[in-house]
Every structure is written in C-alpha cells, then in structure tokens.
Design a protein around this motif. Sequence first.
Motif, PDB file in Angstrom:
ATOM      1  N   ILE A 112      -7.141 -68.078 -21.145  1.00  0.00           N
ATOM      2  CA  ILE A 112      -5.658 -68.278 -21.381  1.00  0.00           C
ATOM      3  C   ILE A 112      -5.399 -69.634 -20.743  1.00  0.00           C
ATOM      4  CG2 ILE A 112      -3.419 -67.744 -20.464  1.00  0.00           C
ATOM      5  CD1 ILE A 112      -4.193 -64.776 -20.785  1.00  0.00           C
ATOM      6  N   LEU A 113      -6.004 -69.903 -19.304  1.00  0.00           N
ATOM      7  CA  LEU A 113      -5.894 -71.207 -18.563  1.00  0.00           C
ATOM      8  C   LEU A 113      -6.503 -72.115 -19.455  1.00  0.00           C
ATOM      9  CD1 LEU A 113      -6.219 -69.610 -14.831  1.00  0.00           C
ATOM     10  CD2 LEU A 113      -3.994 -70.520 -16.265  1.00  0.00           C
ATOM     11  N   ARG A 114      -7.757 -72.055 -19.996  1.00  0.00           N
ATOM     12  CA  ARG A 114      -8.156 -73.076 -20.871  1.00  0.00           C
ATOM     13  C   ARG A 114      -7.325 -73.855 -21.882  1.00  0.00           C
ATOM     14  NH1 ARG A 114     -13.004 -70.344 -20.191  1.00  0.00           N
ATOM     15  NH2 ARG A 114     -12.701 -69.271 -22.048  1.00  0.00           N
ATOM     16  N   ALA A 115      -6.494 -72.809 -22.370  1.00  0.00           N
ATOM     17  CA  ALA A 115      -5.497 -73.240 -23.276  1.00  0.00           C
ATOM     18  C   ALA A 115      -4.011 -73.685 -22.726  1.00  0.00           C
ATOM     19  CB  ALA A 115      -5.583 -72.108 -24.459  1.00  0.00           C
ATOM     20  N   GLU A 116      -3.743 -72.827 -21.665  1.00  0.00           N
ATOM     21  CA  GLU A 116      -2.535 -73.144 -21.425  1.00  0.00           C
ATOM     22  C   GLU A 116      -2.544 -73.177 -19.680  1.00  0.00           C
ATOM     23  OE1 GLU A 116       1.699 -70.848 -21.377  1.00  0.00           O
ATOM     24  OE2 GLU A 116       0.672 -70.338 -23.019  1.00  0.00           O
ATOM     25  N   PRO A 117      -2.999 -74.356 -19.305  1.00  0.00           N
ATOM     26  CA  PRO A 117      -3.389 -74.263 -17.612  1.00  0.00           C
ATOM     27  C   PRO A 117      -2.025 -74.028 -16.835  1.00  0.00           C
ATOM     28  CG  PRO A 117      -4.039 -76.318 -18.745  1.00  0.00           C
ATOM     29  CD  PRO A 117      -3.400 -75.570 -19.987  1.00  0.00           C
ATOM     30  N   SER A 118      -1.019 -74.268 -17.389  1.00  0.00           N
ATOM     31  CA  SER A 118       0.237 -74.238 -16.542  1.00  0.00           C
ATOM     32  C   SER A 118       0.789 -72.829 -16.404  1.00  0.00           C
ATOM     33  CB  SER A 118       1.443 -75.147 -16.936  1.00  0.00           C
ATOM     34  OG  SER A 118       1.756 -74.993 -18.101  1.00  0.00           O
ATOM     35  N   ASN A 119       0.131 -71.817 -17.252  1.00  0.00           N
ATOM     36  CA  ASN A 119       0.815 -70.445 -17.238  1.00  0.00           C
ATOM     37  C   ASN A 119       0.512 -69.753 -15.817  1.00  0.00           C
ATOM     38  OD1 ASN A 119       0.370 -67.569 -17.235  1.00  0.00           O
ATOM     39  ND2 ASN A 119       0.519 -67.999 -19.688  1.00  0.00           N
ATOM     40  N   ALA A 120       2.058 -69.694 -15.370  1.00  0.00           N
ATOM     41  CA  ALA A 120       2.293 -69.388 -14.049  1.00  0.00           C
ATOM     42  C   ALA A 120       1.776 -67.785 -13.814  1.00  0.00           C
ATOM     43  CB  ALA A 120       3.578 -69.457 -13.600  1.00  0.00           C
ATOM     44  N   LEU A 121       1.751 -67.112 -14.552  1.00  0.00           N
ATOM     45  CA  LEU A 121       1.509 -65.798 -14.364  1.00  0.00           C
ATOM     46  C   LEU A 121       0.126 -65.343 -14.205  1.00  0.00           C
ATOM     47  CD1 LEU A 121       1.950 -62.495 -14.486  1.00  0.00           C
ATOM     48  CD2 LEU A 121       1.376 -62.497 -16.687  1.00  0.00           C
ATOM     49  N   VAL A 122      -0.896 -66.249 -15.162  1.00  0.00           N
ATOM     50  CA  VAL A 122      -2.277 -65.963 -14.810  1.00  0.00           C
ATOM     51  C   VAL A 122      -2.460 -66.813 -13.560  1.00  0.00           C
ATOM     52  CG1 VAL A 122      -4.433 -66.573 -16.281  1.00  0.00           C
ATOM     53  CG2 VAL A 122      -2.496 -65.708 -17.342  1.00  0.00           C
TER      54      VAL A 122
ATOM     55  N   PRO B 273      -6.597 -65.919  -8.426  1.00  0.00           N
ATOM     56  CA  PRO B 273      -7.347 -65.556  -7.405  1.00  0.00           C
ATOM     57  C   PRO B 273      -7.430 -64.347  -6.658  1.00  0.00           C
ATOM     58  CG  PRO B 273      -5.519 -67.550  -7.436  1.00  0.00           C
ATOM     59  CD  PRO B 273      -5.473 -66.573  -8.653  1.00  0.00           C
ATOM     60  N   LYS B 274      -6.295 -63.411  -6.898  1.00  0.00           N
ATOM     61  CA  LYS B 274      -6.439 -62.296  -6.604  1.00  0.00           C
ATOM     62  C   LYS B 274      -7.564 -61.422  -7.192  1.00  0.00           C
ATOM     63  CE  LYS B 274      -1.481 -62.469  -5.306  1.00  0.00           C
ATOM     64  NZ  LYS B 274      -0.246 -62.114  -5.558  1.00  0.00           N
ATOM     65  N   LEU B 275      -7.749 -61.560  -8.673  1.00  0.00           N
ATOM     66  CA  LEU B 275      -8.521 -60.807  -9.300  1.00  0.00           C
ATOM     67  C   LEU B 275     -10.020 -61.376  -8.883  1.00  0.00           C
ATOM     68  CD1 LEU B 275      -6.925 -61.198 -12.996  1.00  0.00           C
ATOM     69  CD2 LEU B 275      -7.440 -59.034 -11.709  1.00  0.00           C
ATOM     70  N   CYS B 276     -10.174 -62.579  -8.768  1.00  0.00           N
ATOM     71  CA  CYS B 276     -11.696 -62.948  -8.410  1.00  0.00           C
ATOM     72  C   CYS B 276     -11.903 -62.379  -6.949  1.00  0.00           C
ATOM     73  CB  CYS B 276     -11.584 -64.541  -8.276  1.00  0.00           C
ATOM     74  SG  CYS B 276     -11.491 -65.413 -10.096  1.00  0.00           S
ATOM     75  N   LEU B 277     -11.031 -62.335  -6.055  1.00  0.00           N
ATOM     76  CA  LEU B 277     -10.953 -61.755  -4.648  1.00  0.00           C
ATOM     77  C   LEU B 277     -11.567 -60.331  -4.833  1.00  0.00           C
ATOM     78  CD1 LEU B 277     -11.145 -61.822  -1.476  1.00  0.00           C
ATOM     79  CD2 LEU B 277      -8.709 -61.332  -1.590  1.00  0.00           C
ATOM     80  N   ARG B 278     -10.620 -59.569  -5.706  1.00  0.00           N
ATOM     81  CA  ARG B 278     -11.096 -58.160  -5.730  1.00  0.00           C
ATOM     82  C   ARG B 278     -12.280 -57.968  -6.444  1.00  0.00           C
ATOM     83  NH1 ARG B 278     -10.947 -53.416  -3.712  1.00  0.00           N
ATOM     84  NH2 ARG B 278     -10.657 -51.855  -5.114  1.00  0.00           N
ATOM     85  N   ARG B 279     -12.645 -58.799  -7.275  1.00  0.00           N
ATOM     86  CA  ARG B 279     -14.040 -58.804  -8.030  1.00  0.00           C
ATOM     87  C   ARG B 279     -15.130 -58.940  -7.160  1.00  0.00           C
ATOM     88  NH1 ARG B 279     -15.424 -63.321 -11.938  1.00  0.00           N
ATOM     89  NH2 ARG B 279     -15.366 -64.339  -9.672  1.00  0.00           N
TER      90      ARG B 279
END
Length: 98
Positions: free
Chosen positions: A44-54, A59-65
């Motif tokens: 999603i961020l590759r296609a839409e870098p300004s997507n606020a939700l993603v 960062p929270k997902l990467c931390l959790r992973r």
Amino acid sequence: VSPHTMVDPARPPREQVPVVVLQQFLAALQAGDIDGAISLGESILRAEPSNALVRKAMPKLCLRRDQLAVLRSSSAEAGEEDEDGSDDDDDDDDEEDG
C-alpha cells in the motif's frame, strides 16, 4: 473550478490503492496476521506513500513482529534445554529398571 481541484497535466496522477487491498490489510490486522499486514502495508505504501492509516500502523506492526520473534527465539531455546534435561532423565530411568 478551483485551482486546487484541477489535475496538473505535467504531473502523473497518484496511484490509488484498490479498496480490496485496504480491506485485506484491515482484515489481517483484525485477525492478528502481523506478517500479512506488514506485507500488505508495504504494498500500500509503495502505491500510496501518504496513506495515514498504514503509515501509523506500520511501526507498531514491525515492533510487534520483532517482539514475537524474540519470544519465539527464547521459547525455542528453552524448549531445547528442556529436551536435553528430559533425555538425561530417560536414561536414568532405564538404568533403574535394569
């Protein structure tokens, strides 16, 4: 027509992420599929870098992973130690029976 709503012909239109991909991202979040959510989020961020939700969630997902990886690693190491200890106990039991 406001100049803010006009499309600049010199600038290519921003690629929009299909709604179904956003739905899949949200479903992965809801299901706790961290790896799936991260993969979809990166797309999603590759296609839409300004997507606020993603952008907020990544960062929270990467931390959790990373936290889960540490827990799995610690758990696996503890399991190996238990297996070594239980193997020794099995050997001792065989000697007592004989």
